[in-house]
Scaffold this motif. Structure first.
Motif, PDB file in Angstrom:
ATOM      1  N   MET A   1       0.843  -1.197   0.000  1.00 47.39           N
ATOM      2  CA  MET A   1       0.000   0.000   0.000  1.00 47.39           C
ATOM      3  C   MET A   1       0.887   1.259   0.000  1.00 47.39           C
ATOM      4  SD  MET A   1      -2.763   0.923   2.918  1.00 47.39           S
ATOM      5  CE  MET A   1      -3.217   2.616   3.188  1.00 47.39           C
ATOM      6  N   LYS A   2       0.532   2.200  -0.818  1.00 49.02           N
ATOM      7  CA  LYS A   2       1.321   3.427  -0.911  1.00 49.02           C
ATOM      8  C   LYS A   2       0.842   4.432   0.140  1.00 49.02           C
ATOM      9  CE  LYS A   2       4.356   2.986  -4.152  1.00 49.02           C
ATOM     10  NZ  LYS A   2       5.749   3.190  -3.831  1.00 49.02           N
ATOM     11  N   HIS A   3       1.793   5.190   0.651  1.00 46.42           N
ATOM     12  CA  HIS A   3       1.431   6.201   1.649  1.00 46.42           C
ATOM     13  C   HIS A   3       1.886   7.567   1.162  1.00 46.42           C
ATOM     14  CE1 HIS A   3       0.513   3.144   4.703  1.00 46.42           C
ATOM     15  NE2 HIS A   3       1.453   2.480   4.090  1.00 46.42           N
ATOM     16  N   VAL A   4       1.659   7.804  -0.108  1.00 47.01           N
ATOM     17  CA  VAL A   4       2.197   9.021  -0.704  1.00 47.01           C
ATOM     18  C   VAL A   4       1.602  10.292  -0.087  1.00 47.01           C
ATOM     19  CG1 VAL A   4       2.985   8.160  -2.920  1.00 47.01           C
ATOM     20  CG2 VAL A   4       0.570   8.700  -2.604  1.00 47.01           C
ATOM     21  N   SER A   5       0.364  10.180   0.406  1.00 48.09           N
ATOM     22  CA  SER A   5      -0.284  11.397   0.898  1.00 48.09           C
ATOM     23  C   SER A   5       0.068  11.696   2.362  1.00 48.09           C
ATOM     24  CB  SER A   5      -1.797  11.248   0.758  1.00 48.09           C
ATOM     25  OG  SER A   5      -2.211  10.160   1.550  1.00 48.09           O
ATOM     26  N   GLU A   6       0.883  10.836   2.951  1.00 52.69           N
ATOM     27  CA  GLU A   6       1.217  11.044   4.362  1.00 52.69           C
ATOM     28  C   GLU A   6       2.010  12.341   4.538  1.00 52.69           C
ATOM     29  OE1 GLU A   6       3.616   8.016   6.278  1.00 52.69           O
ATOM     30  OE2 GLU A   6       1.775   7.565   7.356  1.00 52.69           O
ATOM     31  N   LYS A   7       1.633  13.081   5.567  1.00 51.70           N
ATOM     32  CA  LYS A   7       2.263  14.388   5.745  1.00 51.70           C
ATOM     33  C   LYS A   7       3.374  14.309   6.782  1.00 51.70           C
ATOM     34  CE  LYS A   7      -1.980  16.890   4.796  1.00 51.70           C
ATOM     35  NZ  LYS A   7      -3.124  17.564   5.406  1.00 51.70           N
ATOM     36  N   ASP A   8       4.333  15.243   6.648  1.00 52.84           N
ATOM     37  CA  ASP A   8       5.395  15.323   7.654  1.00 52.84           C
ATOM     38  C   ASP A   8       4.814  15.706   9.004  1.00 52.84           C
ATOM     39  OD1 ASP A   8       7.294  14.678   5.823  1.00 52.84           O
ATOM     40  OD2 ASP A   8       7.819  16.744   5.341  1.00 52.84           O
ATOM     41  N   ILE A   9       3.780  16.527   8.965  1.00 56.09           N
ATOM     42  CA  ILE A   9       3.129  16.935  10.207  1.00 56.09           C
ATOM     43  C   ILE A   9       1.694  17.348   9.893  1.00 56.09           C
ATOM     44  CG2 ILE A   9       3.645  19.433  10.223  1.00 56.09           C
ATOM     45  CD1 ILE A   9       4.625  18.790  13.200  1.00 56.09           C
ATOM     46  N   ASN A  10       0.856  17.186  10.886  1.00 54.85           N
ATOM     47  CA  ASN A  10      -0.532  17.599  10.723  1.00 54.85           C
ATOM     48  C   ASN A  10      -0.602  19.119  10.892  1.00 54.85           C
ATOM     49  OD1 ASN A  10      -3.248  18.082  10.936  1.00 54.85           O
ATOM     50  ND2 ASN A  10      -3.439  17.176  12.982  1.00 54.85           N
ATOM     51  N   GLU A  11      -0.923  19.829   9.800  1.00 53.84           N
ATOM     52  CA  GLU A  11      -0.854  21.294   9.876  1.00 53.84           C
ATOM     53  C   GLU A  11      -2.025  21.892  10.652  1.00 53.84           C
ATOM     54  OE1 GLU A  11      -0.989  19.806   6.789  1.00 53.84           O
ATOM     55  OE2 GLU A  11      -2.843  20.464   5.839  1.00 53.84           O
ATOM     56  N   GLU A  12      -2.994  21.045  11.013  1.00 57.21           N
ATOM     57  CA  GLU A  12      -4.141  21.572  11.757  1.00 57.21           C
ATOM     58  C   GLU A  12      -3.885  21.604  13.264  1.00 57.21           C
ATOM     59  OE1 GLU A  12      -6.560  22.966  10.260  1.00 57.21           O
ATOM     60  OE2 GLU A  12      -5.774  22.359   8.308  1.00 57.21           O
ATOM     61  N   ILE A  13      -2.763  21.065  13.687  1.00 59.82           N
ATOM     62  CA  ILE A  13      -2.495  21.006  15.120  1.00 59.82           C
ATOM     63  C   ILE A  13      -2.345  22.425  15.679  1.00 59.82           C
ATOM     64  CG2 ILE A  13       0.020  20.766  14.928  1.00 59.82           C
ATOM     65  CD1 ILE A  13      -0.202  18.650  17.139  1.00 59.82           C
ATOM     66  N   LYS A  14      -2.935  22.646  16.827  1.00 62.77           N
ATOM     67  CA  LYS A  14      -2.922  23.990  17.434  1.00 62.77           C
ATOM     68  C   LYS A  14      -1.578  24.245  18.125  1.00 62.77           C
ATOM     69  CE  LYS A  14      -7.358  25.062  16.769  1.00 62.77           C
ATOM     70  NZ  LYS A  14      -7.410  24.929  15.326  1.00 62.77           N
TER      71      LYS A  14
END
Lengths: 473, 178
Positions: A1-14
């Protein structure tokens, strides 16, 4: 399974959440922490006992004698110097190229650099035997009018390592100041006093940030050539001699690649430990882990290539004694360790090349430890075989290091572990302000409308004809 | 007529509102208050801060250059003078001041003094050592709020507060300077 959309960090974090999560790591330690401290203290105690014994009876108990003058002490010294490389060097390089995925991991990597150097520094002293004469290496004129020999690479070592330790420690400290101020604002008791002193009154004013940004960038620019020069100089301890197997042109890049390699492997180890124990999955994400693993794999391949270059240069150089040393590595008494080094250093890294393998963190933890075993063996294979097979036939013997050497080497890991354990409970191991910056930038990248709206509002405000002054409320 | 001086700290929820307030000051919406008087406190440095506050000097690189030059000069002279005085050591026909090894050591000194000068200048220029700290400070600046600090007189005090409120200031802290 590819995880290409995984982000370095969740930008929604407060931002407030970032402070809460990271500051939590400084709270009262759990039982597992004290167990780890006890293990490290026990390991360190082994080294202390061995060192005291060596003091009282002389270096003979370490089996350090001609031809085995250096033994495990210098091999382990190189190992720890190497370990120190990735932290500061990678942090500086990634900072300069604006690779912001370094932000959640650079703090502990830089701490690793400083603590590795503090560990490495012990070994030349221990190896001296008469540790109280260490100051002889300091460049000052003695009462007999004698200076150290500035032509000696060993003196270069003293200069380079002192510069590197000073610069790395300062780089680490400067980068921590904004976070220490956050700690100051959120602590009580002795911690409040400590952080008040350490944060130097940081308030996050535009003047402070402006100077901070320049300083950090300038230091990063200094640290990159410095880190390269330090390990090149350590390699000169060997390459400047005429000993078979050491007098090799490719030694400086070989040492630098090996240093980066072991440093990266250690970053993986510490990354997994911190992520697991502090539950920092939000910050030490799989996407960042993937990047470090790929980087480690690339460096492993460079290291493998440089090994082949070294073997080829020795083989085709037609220096019969150097050739003998090389052959003795392949089939002599060191062969099991030599082949283990090649397996751990060149074959095992392929585990980092496959996504399925990379995403298995327990497996990656084991792999990263074994990579470092390989890198430690590499250093022993540099020092040991040459000293066992040099020009004089009287030196042709294989000597298994004594228990005293092993105990001191073992204890050095306890010392390093102890320093690191203290560090993670006193200082935030993840940079809060840099993670906030990362989140801020990622949020703007993910929502270009945010930045556009901001600029539009500023422009709109400027385009309105200057109104008369706002009257008091 | 009273002639009081005030210092106020307005805390904003984000950069956008804080910058719009500063922008209004820049556009002279409060006569008598200049953007040059504005000081900002923030949890991070905004990448476009110079567009709002204007170019402000940071002299650290000059000290870095001075440190690096000092490192080269001092490093080489130190080594060379030590070597020139160290006649006990037999030179065996080799130069008294050997350039190859001195280059290595001078290089390290260049970096060491460059770093030391950089750090010391940073500590002084940013006011961390020997500088005057802002007396109005909020811990919230270390979390997620943006602070705008101004020193005002009787004429500009109320209009500036009104401007801050217009830009949804969360909290205003103030003190009378004199």
């Amino acid at each position: 399974m590819k995880h290409v959309s995984e982000k370095d960090i969740n930008e929604e974090i407060k931002w407030a959440q970032i402070n809460t999560d990271i500051l939590q790591s400084l709270q009262n330690p759990r039982k597992a922490y004290w167990v780890a401290v006890a293990v490290c203290v026990a390991m360190l105690a082994c080294a202390v006992v061995a060192e005291v014994y060596q003091y009282q009876t002389g270096l003979g108990v370490a089996d350090l004698n001609r031809p085995h003058m250096w033994g495990l002490y210098i091999a382990t010294f190189i190992f720890w110097i190497g370990m120190s490389h990735s932290g500061t060097l990678l942090s500086a390089i990634l900072h300069i190229v604006h690779a912001d995925w370094r932000k959640p991991i650079y703090r502990f990597a830089e701490a690793m650099t400083t603590f590795s150097l503090m560990t490495a520094g012990f070994f030349p002293m221990i190896h001296l035997g008469r540790m109280w004469n260490l100051y002889w290496v300091i460049p000052y004129v003695t009462d007999r009018g004698i200076w150290p020999n500035f032509r000696s690479p060993l003196v270069w070592d003293a200069f380079a390592i002192t510069t590197y330790l000073t610069s790395s420690a300062v780089f680490l400290f400067i980068g921590m100041i904004p976070d220490l101020a956050i700690c100051r604002d959120n602590s009580t008791g002795w911690r409040k006093k400590l952080y008040t002193v350490l944060s130097l009154g940081w308030q996050g004013t535009d003047r402070q940030w402006r100077n901070f940004r320049k300083t950090y960038m300038l230091m990063a620019c200094f640290l990159i050539p410095l880190a390269v020069s330090v390990h090149s100089i350590v390699s000169s301890d060997f390459a400047m001699s005429i000993m078979p197997g050491w007098h090799v042109t490719s030694f400086p890049p070989y040492f630098v690649a090996g240093a980066l390699y072991s440093g990266c492997a250690s970053i993986i180890t510490l990354f997994i430990i911190l992520r697991y124990f502090f539950r920092w999955e939000e910050y030490m994400t799989m996407a960042i882990h993937e990047k470090i693993c790929k980087l480690t794999f690339a460096i492993a391949m460079v290291w493998t290539y440089l090994n082949l270059v070294e073997f080829g240069a020795t083989w085709y150089g037609h220096d019969p004694v150097a050739k003998e040393v090389l052959i003795s590595k392949f089939v002599g008494p060191f062969a099991p360790f030599f082949w283990a080094m090649l397996f751990f250093g060149s074959v095992l890294p392929f585990a980092l090349a496959f996504e399925k393998s990379r995403r298995n963190l327990p497996w990656m933890f084991v792999v990263s430890l074994l990579l470092n075993v390989g890198m430690w063996l590499e250093r022993w294979m540099i020092v040991g075989p040459t000293l066992s097979h040099a020009y004089g036939p009287e030196s042709w013997n294989f000597l298994w290091p004594s228990i005293v050497q092993w105990a001191i080497v073992f204890g050095s890991f306890g010392w390093f572990g102890l320093l690191f354990l203290i560090f993670v409970k006193v200082v935030p191991a993840v940079s809060m302000y840099e993670v906030k910056e990362m989140v801020f930038h990622r949020r703007r990248e993910a929502n270009p409308e945010l930045a556009a709206r901001f600029h539009r509002r500023i422009t709109d405000a400027q385009s309105v004809t200057a109104k008369p002054g706002i009257e008091g409320a | 007529m009273s002639n009081k001086k005030y210092r106020i700290l307005g805390l904003f929820s984000d950069f956008e509102e804080a910058f719009l307030a500063i922008n209004d000051i820049k556009l002279n919406r409060v006569p008598g208050v200049s953007v040059d008087d504005v000081r900002l406190m923030s949890p991070i440095e905004h990448p476009e801060i110079e567009e709002i506050l204007g170019e402000r000097p940071a002299h650290v690189p000059k000290f870095t250059l001075a440190g690096a030059c000092f490192g080269i000069t001092f490093g080489f002279l130190f080594l060379a003078s030590a070597q020139a005085n160290f006649l006990v050591q037999p030179q065996g026909g080799k130069p008294v001041v050997p350039l190859p090894s001195n280059i290595v050591l001078t290089y390290e000194m260049l970096i060491l003094f460059g770093v030391i000068f950089t750090v010391v200048s940073f500590l002084f220029l940013s006011g961390l050592i020997g500088g005057k700290k802002e007396r109005l400070y909020s811990e919230k600046v270390g979390v997620d709020q943006i602070g705008v600090i101004l020193e005002l007189d009787d004429h500009t005090y109320e209009p500036t507060k009104a401007l801050f409120k217009q830009h949804k200031v969360l909290e205003i802290r103030e003190e009378v300077i004199k």
